[in-house]
Scaffold this motif. Structure first.
Motif, PDB file in Angstrom:
ATOM      1  N   LEU A   1       0.963  -1.483   0.452  1.00  0.00           N
ATOM      2  CA  LEU A   1      -0.206   0.023  -0.255  1.00  0.00           C
ATOM      3  C   LEU A   1       1.150   1.153   0.123  1.00  0.00           C
ATOM      4  CD1 LEU A   1      -2.630  -1.220   2.565  1.00  0.00           C
ATOM      5  CD2 LEU A   1      -2.762  -0.644  -0.172  1.00  0.00           C
ATOM      6  N   HIS A   2       1.461   0.788   0.750  1.00  0.00           N
ATOM      7  CA  HIS A   2       2.862   2.252   0.930  1.00  0.00           C
ATOM      8  C   HIS A   2       2.695   2.919  -0.803  1.00  0.00           C
ATOM      9  CE1 HIS A   2       5.814   4.525   2.506  1.00  0.00           C
ATOM     10  NE2 HIS A   2       6.866   5.560   1.949  1.00  0.00           N
ATOM     11  N   ALA A   3       4.072   1.592  -1.155  1.00  0.00           N
ATOM     12  CA  ALA A   3       4.323   2.101  -2.549  1.00  0.00           C
ATOM     13  C   ALA A   3       3.804   2.211  -3.280  1.00  0.00           C
ATOM     14  CB  ALA A   3       4.991  -0.140  -2.797  1.00  0.00           C
ATOM     15  N   THR A   4       2.482   1.956  -3.426  1.00  0.00           N
ATOM     16  CA  THR A   4       0.977   2.733  -3.896  1.00  0.00           C
ATOM     17  C   THR A   4       0.704   3.775  -3.731  1.00  0.00           C
ATOM     18  OG1 THR A   4      -0.570   1.942  -3.386  1.00  0.00           O
ATOM     19  CG2 THR A   4       0.674   0.368  -5.186  1.00  0.00           C
ATOM     20  N   SER A   5       1.123   4.145  -2.352  1.00  0.00           N
ATOM     21  CA  SER A   5       0.569   5.457  -2.610  1.00  0.00           C
ATOM     22  C   SER A   5      -0.701   5.715  -1.540  1.00  0.00           C
ATOM     23  CB  SER A   5       1.078   7.253  -3.862  1.00  0.00           C
ATOM     24  OG  SER A   5       2.376   7.053  -3.878  1.00  0.00           O
ATOM     25  N   HIS A   6      -1.158   4.979  -1.179  1.00  0.00           N
ATOM     26  CA  HIS A   6      -2.498   5.083  -1.149  1.00  0.00           C
ATOM     27  C   HIS A   6      -2.566   4.845   1.180  1.00  0.00           C
ATOM     28  CE1 HIS A   6      -6.233   3.217   0.128  1.00  0.00           C
ATOM     29  NE2 HIS A   6      -5.837   1.827   2.153  1.00  0.00           N
ATOM     30  N   ARG A   7      -3.327   5.910   1.130  1.00  0.00           N
ATOM     31  CA  ARG A   7      -3.719   6.203   2.440  1.00  0.00           C
ATOM     32  C   ARG A   7      -5.429   6.260   2.964  1.00  0.00           C
ATOM     33  NH1 ARG A   7      -2.115  12.481   3.747  1.00  0.00           N
ATOM     34  NH2 ARG A   7      -1.991  11.135   6.253  1.00  0.00           N
ATOM     35  N   ASP A   8      -4.520   5.779   4.242  1.00  0.00           N
ATOM     36  CA  ASP A   8      -6.312   5.807   5.460  1.00  0.00           C
ATOM     37  C   ASP A   8      -6.697   6.630   5.444  1.00  0.00           C
ATOM     38  OD1 ASP A   8      -6.133   2.737   5.509  1.00  0.00           O
ATOM     39  OD2 ASP A   8      -4.023   2.830   6.702  1.00  0.00           O
ATOM     40  N   SER A   9      -8.027   6.906   4.939  1.00  0.00           N
ATOM     41  CA  SER A   9      -8.613   7.945   5.596  1.00  0.00           C
ATOM     42  C   SER A   9      -8.739   8.350   6.880  1.00  0.00           C
ATOM     43  CB  SER A   9     -11.030   7.529   5.486  1.00  0.00           C
ATOM     44  OG  SER A   9     -10.996   6.575   6.683  1.00  0.00           O
ATOM     45  N   LEU A  10      -9.510  10.186   6.657  1.00  0.00           N
ATOM     46  CA  LEU A  10      -8.886  10.717   7.633  1.00  0.00           C
ATOM     47  C   LEU A  10      -9.280   9.826   9.344  1.00  0.00           C
ATOM     48  CD1 LEU A  10      -7.814  13.106   9.625  1.00  0.00           C
ATOM     49  CD2 LEU A  10      -9.828  14.563   9.025  1.00  0.00           C
ATOM     50  N   VAL A  11     -10.506   9.232   9.685  1.00  0.00           N
ATOM     51  CA  VAL A  11     -11.129   9.084  10.760  1.00  0.00           C
ATOM     52  C   VAL A  11     -10.755   7.140  10.605  1.00  0.00           C
ATOM     53  CG1 VAL A  11     -13.340   7.999  10.487  1.00  0.00           C
ATOM     54  CG2 VAL A  11     -13.140   9.880   9.358  1.00  0.00           C
ATOM     55  N   VAL A  12      -9.514   6.812  10.129  1.00  0.00           N
ATOM     56  CA  VAL A  12      -9.094   5.629   9.809  1.00  0.00           C
ATOM     57  C   VAL A  12      -8.221   6.029  10.421  1.00  0.00           C
ATOM     58  CG1 VAL A  12      -7.956   3.734   8.995  1.00  0.00           C
ATOM     59  CG2 VAL A  12     -10.246   4.298   7.803  1.00  0.00           C
ATOM     60  N   ARG A  13      -7.567   6.876  10.213  1.00  0.00           N
ATOM     61  CA  ARG A  13      -5.737   7.418  11.077  1.00  0.00           C
ATOM     62  C   ARG A  13      -6.168   8.048  12.151  1.00  0.00           C
ATOM     63  NH1 ARG A  13      -5.447   9.850   5.750  1.00  0.00           N
ATOM     64  NH2 ARG A  13      -5.703  11.917   7.284  1.00  0.00           N
ATOM     65  N   MET A  14      -7.324   8.316  12.290  1.00  0.00           N
ATOM     66  CA  MET A  14      -7.599   9.598  13.431  1.00  0.00           C
ATOM     67  C   MET A  14      -7.563   7.851  14.540  1.00  0.00           C
ATOM     68  SD  MET A  14      -9.493  12.233  13.083  1.00  0.00           S
ATOM     69  CE  MET A  14     -10.124  12.499  14.846  1.00  0.00           C
ATOM     70  N   GLN A  15      -8.711   7.071  14.226  1.00  0.00           N
ATOM     71  CA  GLN A  15      -8.706   5.917  15.304  1.00  0.00           C
ATOM     72  C   GLN A  15      -7.000   4.882  15.608  1.00  0.00           C
ATOM     73  OE1 GLN A  15     -11.638   3.276  11.984  1.00  0.00           O
ATOM     74  NE2 GLN A  15     -13.494   4.749  13.195  1.00  0.00           N
ATOM     75  N   GLN A  16      -6.590   5.131  15.139  1.00  0.00           N
ATOM     76  CA  GLN A  16      -5.417   4.746  15.206  1.00  0.00           C
ATOM     77  C   GLN A  16      -4.296   5.346  15.921  1.00  0.00           C
ATOM     78  OE1 GLN A  16      -4.945   1.417  13.443  1.00  0.00           O
ATOM     79  NE2 GLN A  16      -6.999   1.211  12.961  1.00  0.00           N
ATOM     80  N   ASN A  17      -4.894   6.087  15.821  1.00  0.00           N
ATOM     81  CA  ASN A  17      -4.094   7.196  16.832  1.00  0.00           C
ATOM     82  C   ASN A  17      -4.612   8.041  18.080  1.00  0.00           C
ATOM     83  OD1 ASN A  17      -2.787   9.947  18.060  1.00  0.00           O
ATOM     84  ND2 ASN A  17      -1.893   9.621  16.112  1.00  0.00           N
ATOM     85  N   TRP A  18      -4.520   7.360  19.653  1.00  0.00           N
ATOM     86  CA  TRP A  18      -4.567   7.349  20.335  1.00  0.00           C
ATOM     87  C   TRP A  18      -5.133   8.578  20.922  1.00  0.00           C
ATOM     88  CZ3 TRP A  18      -2.868   9.426  25.202  1.00  0.00           C
ATOM     89  CH2 TRP A  18      -1.608   9.611  25.352  1.00  0.00           C
ATOM     90  N   ARG A  19      -4.381   9.316  20.854  1.00  0.00           N
ATOM     91  CA  ARG A  19      -4.176  10.796  21.581  1.00  0.00           C
ATOM     92  C   ARG A  19      -5.986  11.841  20.653  1.00  0.00           C
ATOM     93  NH1 ARG A  19       1.517  10.299  20.576  1.00  0.00           N
ATOM     94  NH2 ARG A  19       2.244  10.941  22.942  1.00  0.00           N
ATOM     95  N   ALA A  20      -5.571  11.173  19.295  1.00  0.00           N
ATOM     96  CA  ALA A  20      -7.166  11.798  18.564  1.00  0.00           C
ATOM     97  C   ALA A  20      -7.990  11.145  18.836  1.00  0.00           C
ATOM     98  CB  ALA A  20      -6.448  11.294  16.492  1.00  0.00           C
ATOM     99  N   THR A  21      -7.888  10.228  19.417  1.00  0.00           N
ATOM    100  CA  THR A  21      -9.170   9.581  20.068  1.00  0.00           C
ATOM    101  C   THR A  21      -9.918  10.167  21.268  1.00  0.00           C
ATOM    102  OG1 THR A  21      -8.637   7.566  18.980  1.00  0.00           O
ATOM    103  CG2 THR A  21     -10.693   7.092  20.622  1.00  0.00           C
ATOM    104  N   LEU A  22      -9.031  10.363  22.323  1.00  0.00           N
ATOM    105  CA  LEU A  22      -8.896  11.566  23.195  1.00  0.00           C
ATOM    106  C   LEU A  22      -9.363  12.887  22.901  1.00  0.00           C
ATOM    107  CD1 LEU A  22      -6.501  10.084  25.893  1.00  0.00           C
ATOM    108  CD2 LEU A  22      -8.487   9.078  25.602  1.00  0.00           C
ATOM    109  N   ALA A  23      -9.226  13.149  21.518  1.00  0.00           N
ATOM    110  CA  ALA A  23      -9.388  14.657  21.986  1.00  0.00           C
ATOM    111  C   ALA A  23     -10.485  14.737  20.904  1.00  0.00           C
ATOM    112  CB  ALA A  23      -8.402  14.958  21.002  1.00  0.00           C
ATOM    113  N   ALA A  24     -11.004  13.737  20.048  1.00  0.00           N
ATOM    114  CA  ALA A  24     -12.769  13.705  19.676  1.00  0.00           C
ATOM    115  C   ALA A  24     -13.494  13.236  20.971  1.00  0.00           C
ATOM    116  CB  ALA A  24     -12.471  11.978  18.532  1.00  0.00           C
ATOM    117  N   ALA A  25     -13.009  12.468  21.415  1.00  0.00           N
ATOM    118  CA  ALA A  25     -14.089  12.182  22.315  1.00  0.00           C
ATOM    119  C   ALA A  25     -13.883  13.582  23.674  1.00  0.00           C
ATOM    120  CB  ALA A  25     -13.682  10.737  23.444  1.00  0.00           C
ATOM    121  N   ALA A  26     -13.244  13.762  23.848  1.00  0.00           N
ATOM    122  CA  ALA A  26     -13.407  15.595  24.310  1.00  0.00           C
ATOM    123  C   ALA A  26     -14.355  16.354  23.228  1.00  0.00           C
ATOM    124  CB  ALA A  26     -12.168  16.562  24.675  1.00  0.00           C
ATOM    125  N   VAL A  27     -13.881  16.641  22.712  1.00  0.00           N
ATOM    126  CA  VAL A  27     -15.243  16.976  21.768  1.00  0.00           C
ATOM    127  C   VAL A  27     -16.632  16.672  21.310  1.00  0.00           C
ATOM    128  CG1 VAL A  27     -15.474  17.869  19.348  1.00  0.00           C
ATOM    129  CG2 VAL A  27     -12.926  17.451  20.373  1.00  0.00           C
TER     130      VAL A  27
END
Length: 330
Positions: free
Chosen positions: A75-101
């Motif tokens: 996937l990296h070689a084909t320049s594929h990127r997960d969606s913003l939502v998926v990337r946030m789900q994989q980031n615990w800081r972003a998840t906590l920030a989203a929960a707080a919001v």
């Protein structure tokens, strides 16, 4: 780069061992099945910690990847990127920030947006809706809480006549009807969305003062005028409906409407609005505000002398600050 996978045609449960590779924007598989498809037409499942990732074809067939690490490199070689939502789900800081919001949005919506929306909806409802809700609520109360009044007919008529005289010269008085009942839970008064003001024998006897009874009626008429109970009912129903959307069973919302009406708790701001209406009505008729304050002083005395809180106080809480505000109102 080649990645081992199982191919499923989407029609049977049979799996086929294949190898996936990508070249010039085309994903091809070879092995038990051979197939080629532009990568732009494929849908890649989001990344999870241990689960195998899937690649789905436009016709419903799919690949179940057997080497997630190799697939990630592909996937990296084909320049594929997960969606913003998926990337946030994989980031615990972003998840906590989203929960707080989310929590902040829910709190602000409950405190400000929901009351404003309830006020708008209440003002937009046709009178027939309020009449049906009021009739249903009174029927429920008569079946479970109230019984026929035992006050003499002459006393009831005198109360009605006196209050009609107080409201006769005041502009913008909403439609109302005074309904007398004997209560099984003690002194109480309740304004229904239909404009019916339920006045119990017990609160009339407790106050034992015509002007104080007028104060109770004036206060309840303030609730009718500002559609307080209808607004609270809409807010409670909206919260219940939101819970229903999450947990199911809409019948629970409908069944709880009479209970919400009976156990309504007014906020301090709502109580001030009803008090202000009663104060203005007393002022227009030259009645001392002391009689309005006396209502809550008397109920407060009963509360102090008894372990049980009078039902009227449970939904219309008294306080020294409130009494002082009534007495010092301009």
């Amino acid at each position: 780069m080649q990645v081992p996978a199982f191919y499923f045609d989407g029609k049977t449960s049979r799996r086929h061992l294949v190898t996936l590779h990508v070249e010039d924007g085309v994903a091809s598989i070879s092995g038990d099945v051979e197939r080629a498809c532009p990568i732009m037409q494929l849908r890649v499942s989001e990344r999870l910690h241990r689960a195998a990732r899937k690649v789905t074809y436009p016709d419903g067939a799919y690949l179940e990847i057997q080497d997630n690490a190799a697939f990630a490199a592909l996937l990296h070689a084909t320049s594929h990127r997960d969606s913003l939502v998926v990337r946030m789900q994989q980031n615990w800081r972003a998840t906590l920030a989203a929960a707080a919001v989310l929590i902040a949005v829910l709190v602000l919506s409950y405190a400000y947006l929901l009351p404003a929306a309830a006020d708008l909806v209440a003002k937009s409802l046709p009178p027939s809706v309020e009449q049906r809700i009021g009739a249903g609520a009174l029927e429920f109360l008569d079946n479970h809480i109230l019984s026929p009044t035992q006050l003499p007919a002459a006393q009831r008529q005198a109360i009605k006549t006196r209050f009609r005289a107080l409201t006769a010269e005041v502009e913008g008085v909403p439609h109302y009807e005074i309904v007398f009942r004997k209560s099984r839970i003690g002194p109480n008064a309740l304004a229904l969305p239909s404009g019916q003001i339920v006045l119990t024998d017990e609160i009339v006897k407790l106050l034992d003062d015509d002007n104080a009874v007028m104060g109770v009626l004036a206060h309840e008429l303030g609730h009718v005028h500002r559609r307080h109970l209808m607004r609270r009912l809409i807010q409670s129903s909206a919260i219940g409906a939101a819970a229903t959307a999450l947990f199911g069973d809409i019948s629970a919302v409908i069944a709880n409407i009479p209970t919400v009406l009976l156990d309504m708790k007014y906020s301090r701001d709502v109580e001030r609005e009803a008090d202000d209406y009663a104060i203005a009505l007393f002022k227009a008729n030259g009645i001392s505000r002391q009689k309005l304050a006396y209502v809550f002083e008397k109920l407060g005395e009963k509360e102090a002398a008894s372990a049980d809180i009078p039902p009227y106080l449970s939904s219309h809480p008294a306080s020294a600050e409130r009494v002082e505000r009534i007495l010092n109102a301009q």
